[in-house]
Design a protein around this motif. Structure first.
Motif, PDB file in Angstrom:
ATOM      1  N   ASP A   1       0.874  -1.096   0.050  1.00  0.00           N
ATOM      2  CA  ASP A   1      -0.101  -0.220  -0.122  1.00  0.00           C
ATOM      3  C   ASP A   1       0.976   1.396   0.037  1.00  0.00           C
ATOM      4  O   ASP A   1       1.737   1.589   0.862  1.00  0.00           O
ATOM      5  CB  ASP A   1      -0.921   0.115   1.247  1.00  0.00           C
ATOM      6  CG  ASP A   1      -1.712   0.967   1.173  1.00  0.00           C
ATOM      7  OD1 ASP A   1      -1.673   2.254   1.094  1.00  0.00           O
ATOM      8  OD2 ASP A   1      -3.073   0.979   1.420  1.00  0.00           O
TER       9      ASP A   1
ATOM     10  N   LYS B   1      -8.152  -1.756  -4.389  1.00  0.00           N
ATOM     11  CA  LYS B   1      -7.180  -0.975  -3.979  1.00  0.00           C
ATOM     12  C   LYS B   1      -6.274  -0.792  -5.391  1.00  0.00           C
ATOM     13  O   LYS B   1      -5.827   0.498  -5.631  1.00  0.00           O
ATOM     14  CB  LYS B   1      -6.572  -1.340  -2.710  1.00  0.00           C
ATOM     15  CG  LYS B   1      -7.171  -1.199  -1.539  1.00  0.00           C
ATOM     16  CD  LYS B   1      -6.201  -1.476  -0.276  1.00  0.00           C
ATOM     17  CE  LYS B   1      -6.628  -1.347   0.933  1.00  0.00           C
ATOM     18  NZ  LYS B   1      -5.836  -1.718   2.041  1.00  0.00           N
TER      19      LYS B   1
ATOM     20  N   ARG C   1      -7.952   1.439  -7.962  1.00  0.00           N
ATOM     21  CA  ARG C   1      -7.847   2.720  -7.709  1.00  0.00           C
ATOM     22  C   ARG C   1      -6.462   3.517  -7.602  1.00  0.00           C
ATOM     23  O   ARG C   1      -6.516   4.734  -7.500  1.00  0.00           O
ATOM     24  CB  ARG C   1      -8.400   2.789  -5.977  1.00  0.00           C
ATOM     25  CG  ARG C   1      -9.970   2.456  -5.991  1.00  0.00           C
ATOM     26  CD  ARG C   1     -10.276   3.183  -4.688  1.00  0.00           C
ATOM     27  NE  ARG C   1      -9.643   2.893  -3.480  1.00  0.00           N
ATOM     28  CZ  ARG C   1     -10.028   1.746  -2.817  1.00  0.00           C
ATOM     29  NH1 ARG C   1     -10.937   0.903  -2.973  1.00  0.00           N
ATOM     30  NH2 ARG C   1      -9.271   1.430  -1.650  1.00  0.00           N
TER      31      ARG C   1
ATOM     32  N   ASP D   1      -3.914   2.513  -5.465  1.00  0.00           N
ATOM     33  CA  ASP D   1      -3.445   2.723  -4.205  1.00  0.00           C
ATOM     34  C   ASP D   1      -2.473   1.668  -3.890  1.00  0.00           C
ATOM     35  O   ASP D   1      -1.691   1.747  -2.765  1.00  0.00           O
ATOM     36  CB  ASP D   1      -4.463   2.368  -3.074  1.00  0.00           C
ATOM     37  CG  ASP D   1      -5.653   3.811  -3.180  1.00  0.00           C
ATOM     38  OD1 ASP D   1      -5.248   4.665  -3.645  1.00  0.00           O
ATOM     39  OD2 ASP D   1      -6.878   3.436  -2.741  1.00  0.00           O
TER      40      ASP D   1
END
Length: 492
Positions: free
Chosen positions: A87, A151, A154, A156
């Motif tokens: 992340d 994620k 997106r 991320d």
């Protein structure tokens, strides 16, 4: 002021931090092991955060008594194909690193092969579709970790092989980069365009936003204080995968130079020049290294059992007390007496690639002695390397100039002479202890202008000894044909 290079060799089992001077001499070494995780049969994982913390620990220990007035820079070589997904906001991996040995991507790869994507993947990436390479591990994480796919879509999440993860951490998230050699082992890079390939990314359903910037090996990849070890940032310069590091550390800068690492198995890589070529069946084409504005390609293949054969003779059959004992036995007879040892304990690797073959000894008679048996076992190492190198050079249309060797079995002078006689080229053994790390040091020096050319740095290579082929080609050809006959009997 003294200038030193800290080389990080982040391998499958441990992190080594080594201090080199600009004459390519290793002055100090620290080793920190990390845990291996086996959550299911055939699955292998590493804790990426543990690996990063071990890098900090190793460098801190290395610098404990360091020269505070000296100038330092950092180079990295690493286990290839192991992939991390993290992340970019929290800086935390979403899952353990999926290690190159891990087989969890087998179903993904088998499905793609069944759909006929093998030729396209090979043409673009130079690689076989296989869970060994990083792409299927990254896809598995996105498909199986809760919320990871969303994620990633997106923007991320980031992904990278180990050097990319380490650089991102060392630069406090400022640099998401990878070098051409590590990228060429992911199945996601087009080795002709030197870019991430949209078709390959779509095939493995990996968003382009996750991918690092690609740079030649002799680039400056960022700056770091190594977690506060240094009061002022030092350059991260010189990065490449470990096998590529060994090719560079052995100074194989010219087309036709190759390296063979003799360990449990053997890794063979040959520089095929500045033009990519399709690899022989069962082998792969990778970027060997990229520096001084040039990109050199390499064929690579791996043999399952070389040093492992000698260890088997010692530990299972108890025929020898140590691998060093084999040489005296092998040289006590004039030849192998017609005996051929095919060490297919885990099947035959490159270039035969037959998983079903079992180890066998062929050609024994009542005249066969223990010395013939042991000599045949030792000769099998040279025959396998010869088969692999010949497959590479004939396919690429190049003449092998010299094979540069490292690893424990290279101390056996009979084996190295026999290897030279098989290949009909010189076998050159250097005294380099850490070839992969030295390769990173070479790239570091090229990036900082310490050396201006490959010829200049090649002069620093120290040769332990160099063995020329003897005038015995006809006799050796008969030996090699006997070996091939033995192998063919097993793979019918």
């Amino acid at each position: 002021m003294n200038n030193y290079i800290i080389a990080i060799d982040q391998s499958t089992s441990a992190t080594k931090a080594m201090l080199f001077n600009e004459q390519c001499r290793m002055l100090q070494r620290i080793n920190v092991e990390h845990h291996q995780y086996y959550p299911k049969a055939g699955w292998v994982e590493h804790d990426a955060e543990e690996i990063y913390n071990n890098v900090l620990m190793a460098v801190e220990e290395l610098m404990r008594d360091g020269d505070k007035e000296a100038s330092y820079s950092l180079a990295i070589t690493n286990q290839r194909e192991t992939v991390v997904v993290w992340d970019k906001t929290t800086g935390k991996p979403v899952y353990h690193a999926v290690v190159w040995q891990c087989m969890r991507g087998a179903d993904i790869c088998n499905g793609l092969k069944a759909q006929g994507y093998g030729p396209m993947v090979m043409e673009k990436s130079g690689l076989l579709i296989d869970p060994y390479f990083a792409a299927s591990g990254a896809k598995w994480i996105l498909d199986n970790v809760d919320g990871a796919r969303e994620k990633a879509e997106r923007g991320d999440l980031l992904m990278g092989t180990i050097e990319s993860w380490l650089i991102w951490k060392l630069t406090d998230g400022k640099r998401h980069v990878s070098d051409y050699t590590n990228a060429s082992r992911t199945m996601l890079m087009n080795i002709h365009t030197l870019q991430w390939d949209d078709d390959l990314l779509r095939l493995f359903t990996i968003p382009r936003s996750m991918m690092p910037e690609l740079l030649p090996c002799d680039s400056v990849f960022g700056e770091t204080t190594v977690g506060g070890v240094f009061s002022q940032p030092i350059a991260i310069a010189g990065v490449l995968g470990d096998s590529h590091g060994a090719l560079t550390g052995q100074m194989c800068f010219e087309e036709g130079l190759g390296k063979a690492t003799y360990g449990t198995g053997s890794s063979v890589m040959v520089n095929i020049g500045e033009k990519a070529a399709a690899a022989p069946d069962g082998l792969v084409t990778s970027i060997g290294f990229a520096a001084l504005g040039k990109v050199f390609y390499a064929f690579e293949g791996n043999i399952h059992s070389t040093g492992a054969t000698l260890k088997w003779l010692q530990e299972q059959l108890r025929m020898i007390d140590s691998p060093a004992d084999v040489e005296a036995e092998a040289t006590s007879v004039e030849d192998n007496g017609g005996v051929y040892f095919v060490p297919a304990f885990a099947g035959l690797g490159a270039p035969w690639w037959n998983d079903t073959v079992k180890a066998a000894v062929m050609g024994m008679t009542f005249a066969t002695t223990r010395a013939h048996f042991l000599r045949a076992a030792l000769e099998s190492i040279a025959y396998q390397v010869n088969d692999l190198v010949k497959a590479m050079t004939v396919k690429a249309g190049i003449d092998l100039k010299e094979i540069r060797v490292d690893g424990g079995p290279t101390k056996n002078r009979f084996l190295m002479q026999f290897q030279a006689d098989c290949l009909r080229v010189p076998v050159n053994r250097s005294d380099v202890e850490e070839a992969s790390a030295l390769g990173a040091v070479v790239m570091n020096g090229l990036s900082r202008g310490v050396w201006k050319s490959f010829d200049e740095v090649a002069q620093l290579r120290q040769t332990k000894w160099r063995i020329e082929a003897q005038d015995n080609k006809e006799w050796m050809d008969k030996n090699i044909e006997g070996w091939h006959n033995a192998v063919r009997q097993l793979i019918k």
